[in-house]
Write an enzyme that holds these catalytic residues in place. Structure first.
Site, PDB file in Angstrom:
ATOM      1  N   SER A 142       1.471  15.771   3.538  1.00 13.09           N
ATOM      2  CA  SER A 142       2.533  16.164   3.993  1.00 13.09           C
ATOM      3  C   SER A 142       2.807  17.392   2.849  1.00 13.09           C
ATOM      4  O   SER A 142       2.443  17.203   1.720  1.00 13.09           O
ATOM      5  CB  SER A 142       3.716  15.147   3.818  1.00 13.09           C
ATOM      6  N   TYR A 155       7.981   8.558  -1.056  1.00 12.26           N
ATOM      7  CA  TYR A 155       7.205   8.940   0.347  1.00 12.26           C
ATOM      8  C   TYR A 155       6.193  10.038  -0.350  1.00 12.26           C
ATOM      9  O   TYR A 155       5.077  10.125   0.130  1.00 12.26           O
ATOM     10  CB  TYR A 155       8.023   9.652   1.221  1.00 12.26           C
TER      11      TYR A 155
HETATM   12  N1  LIG Z   1       7.294  14.572  11.047  1.00 13.89           N
HETATM   13  C1  LIG Z   1       7.264  15.358  10.069  1.00 13.89           C
HETATM   14  O1  LIG Z   1       8.163  16.206   9.757  1.00 13.89           O
HETATM   15  C2  LIG Z   1       6.087  15.278   9.254  1.00 13.89           C
HETATM   16  C3  LIG Z   1       6.113  15.954   7.963  1.00 13.89           C
HETATM   17  C4  LIG Z   1       5.137  15.787   7.199  1.00 13.89           C
HETATM   18  C5  LIG Z   1       3.959  14.942   7.326  1.00 13.89           C
HETATM   19  N2  LIG Z   1       4.180  14.172   8.262  1.00 13.89           N
HETATM   20  C6  LIG Z   1       3.109  13.025   8.407  1.00 13.89           C
HETATM   21  O2  LIG Z   1       2.597  13.066   9.648  1.00 13.89           O
HETATM   22  C7  LIG Z   1       2.033  11.853  10.353  1.00 13.89           C
HETATM   23  C8  LIG Z   1       2.776  11.678  11.462  1.00 13.89           C
HETATM   24  O3  LIG Z   1       4.102  11.389  11.653  1.00 13.89           O
HETATM   25  P1  LIG Z   1       4.953  11.746  12.909  1.00 13.89           P
HETATM   26  O4  LIG Z   1       5.864  12.633  12.674  1.00 13.89           O
HETATM   27  O5  LIG Z   1       4.116  12.071  13.957  1.00 13.89           O
HETATM   28  O6  LIG Z   1       5.807  10.155  12.943  1.00 13.89           O
HETATM   29  P2  LIG Z   1       5.956   9.257  13.986  1.00 13.89           P
HETATM   30  O7  LIG Z   1       6.778   8.264  13.509  1.00 13.89           O
HETATM   31  O8  LIG Z   1       6.252   9.850  15.321  1.00 13.89           O
HETATM   32  O9  LIG Z   1       4.391   8.621  14.351  1.00 13.89           O
HETATM   33  C9  LIG Z   1       3.928   7.681  13.294  1.00 13.89           C
HETATM   34  C10 LIG Z   1       3.150   6.589  13.977  1.00 13.89           C
HETATM   35  O10 LIG Z   1       2.544   5.765  12.945  1.00 13.89           O
HETATM   36  C11 LIG Z   1       2.575   4.510  13.421  1.00 13.89           C
HETATM   37  N3  LIG Z   1       2.749   3.646  12.304  1.00 13.89           N
HETATM   38  C12 LIG Z   1       3.231   3.497  11.136  1.00 13.89           C
HETATM   39  N4  LIG Z   1       2.998   2.228  10.347  1.00 13.89           N
HETATM   40  C13 LIG Z   1       1.944   1.884  11.004  1.00 13.89           C
HETATM   41  C14 LIG Z   1       1.162   1.005  10.663  1.00 13.89           C
HETATM   42  N5  LIG Z   1       1.141   0.066   9.519  1.00 13.89           N
HETATM   43  N6  LIG Z   1      -0.189   0.549  11.452  1.00 13.89           N
HETATM   44  C15 LIG Z   1      -0.412   1.434  12.434  1.00 13.89           C
HETATM   45  N7  LIG Z   1       0.387   2.243  12.921  1.00 13.89           N
HETATM   46  C16 LIG Z   1       1.643   2.826  12.268  1.00 13.89           C
HETATM   47  C17 LIG Z   1       4.088   4.424  14.207  1.00 13.89           C
HETATM   48  O11 LIG Z   1       4.192   3.139  14.987  1.00 13.89           O
HETATM   49  C18 LIG Z   1       3.979   5.736  14.810  1.00 13.89           C
HETATM   50  O12 LIG Z   1       3.755   5.415  16.045  1.00 13.89           O
HETATM   51  C19 LIG Z   1       2.737  10.797   9.074  1.00 13.89           C
HETATM   52  O13 LIG Z   1       1.768  10.413   8.361  1.00 13.89           O
HETATM   53  C20 LIG Z   1       3.908  11.787   8.434  1.00 13.89           C
HETATM   54  O14 LIG Z   1       4.179  11.068   7.136  1.00 13.89           O
HETATM   55  C21 LIG Z   1       5.160  14.259   9.313  1.00 13.89           C
END
Ligand SMILES: NC(=O)c1ccc[n+]([C@@H]2O[C@H](COP(=O)([O-])OP(=O)(O)OC[C@H]3O[C@@H](n4cnc5c(N)ncnc54)[C@H](O)[C@@H]3O)[C@@H](O)[C@H]2O)c1
Length: 268
Positions: A142, A155
């Protein structure tokens, strides 16, 4: 690595960026093993894949549950014959609160999923990637993994740990066929707050208007391009690219800019 006809395991594939990655990889001709603890989310991903779902398998697994991962690897090998890639994308945020006020259980949870979950997956999958002539690992970090965000400090710490672990892995695997990338998304329009089980931040409406987040599809395209280009770092979105430059130029200035954005929310 060219993804066509490769088998790629994607964690967090039941929602957001993980679902978009799955659909994009399938469209490019890859086979995908979707991993998520959210079974309904996986079903939705499978449904959205339509006729391409013949190249997809779904695995309802919690990545923090280390004991189940050898079984997961065997299932994927059984269904696809091999594993060529791993995208560690599953992750959660912490409650929007300060170091002083956050509870230890919330700190442990975010470290356990974001850092140890990624470590568990790498330990389970690496022995099966090493014999391949060509393979690739992407760990999704991130922008918060290189610049501090008040209210999301742990985080950020979990993602900073992912960043350095990934870079170290890259160095260790330099003379193998395995490419290693770390991805730094900025804001992406997903429901991560809801899926993380944390209350939404109380952002004043006037500030919400300025908030721009890229689509999960654009994030997925950037990550897959990073695999194809064997990129060391993948910066996703103009906020992440710009903040990376500012942070390198003057880390304190970059931190102060983010602090100003978060101070009203946290009453700092
Ligand atoms: N959305 C943002 O703005 C953003 C920004 C920077 C980084 N990220 C990173 O991108 C990645 C994806 O995030 P997203 O925004 O698509 O979120 P999201 O919540 O839409 O998807 C994350 C998925 O991870 C799954 N998950 C969580 N814990 C888990 C576990 N213990 N075992 C298996 N699955 C698990 C959840 O069920 C969910 O389906 C993450 O690592 C997040 O930190 C997101």
């Amino acid at each position: 690595m060219n993804v066509v006809q490769k088998t790629i395991a994607v964690t967090g594939a039941g929602n957001g960026i993980g679902r978009a990655l799955t659909l994009h990889l399938l469209n490019k001709g890859a086979r995908v093993a979707c991993i998520d603890k959210d079974e309904e989310g996986l079903q939705k991903t499978e449904m959205e894949a339509g006729s391409l779902a013949v190249r997809l398998s779904c695995h309802a697994v919690d990545i923090t549950n280390r004991e189940t991962l050898p079984g997961l690897v065997n299932q994927i090998l059984h269904q696809h014959g091999c594993i060529d890639g791993l995208i560690n994308n599953a992750g959660v945020i912490q409650p929007f609160t300060t170091v002083k006020n956050i509870e230890m259980k919330d700190i442990e949870r975010v470290m356990n999923i974001n850092f140890y979950g990624t470590v568990n997956m790498i330990k389970a999958f690496l022995p099966h990637l090493l014999p391949r002539n060509e393979a690739h690992i992407v760990n999704v970090c991130s922008m918060g993994g290189f610049v501090p965000v008040p209210g999301q400090v742990f985080y950020g710490a979990s993602k900073a740990a992912v960043k350095l672990m990934t870079e170290g892995l890259h160095s260790e695997l330099k003379n193998t066929g395995i490419g290693v990338s770390v991805a730094f998304p900025g804001a992406v329009a997903t429901e991560i707050t809801l899926h993380s089980g944390v209350p939404p931040p109380d952002i004043p409406i006037s500030k919400k208007k300025n908030y721009t987040a890229i689509s999960p599809q654009k994030a997925a395209e950037a990550i897959v391009k990073g695999i194809e280009d064997n990129a060391y770092h993948i910066f996703i979105g103009s906020d992440s690219k710009w903040m990376n430059m500012l942070y390198r130029f003057n880390p304190e200035l970059a931190a102060n800019m983010i602090q100003r954005k978060m101070r009203d929310l946290l009453k700092l």
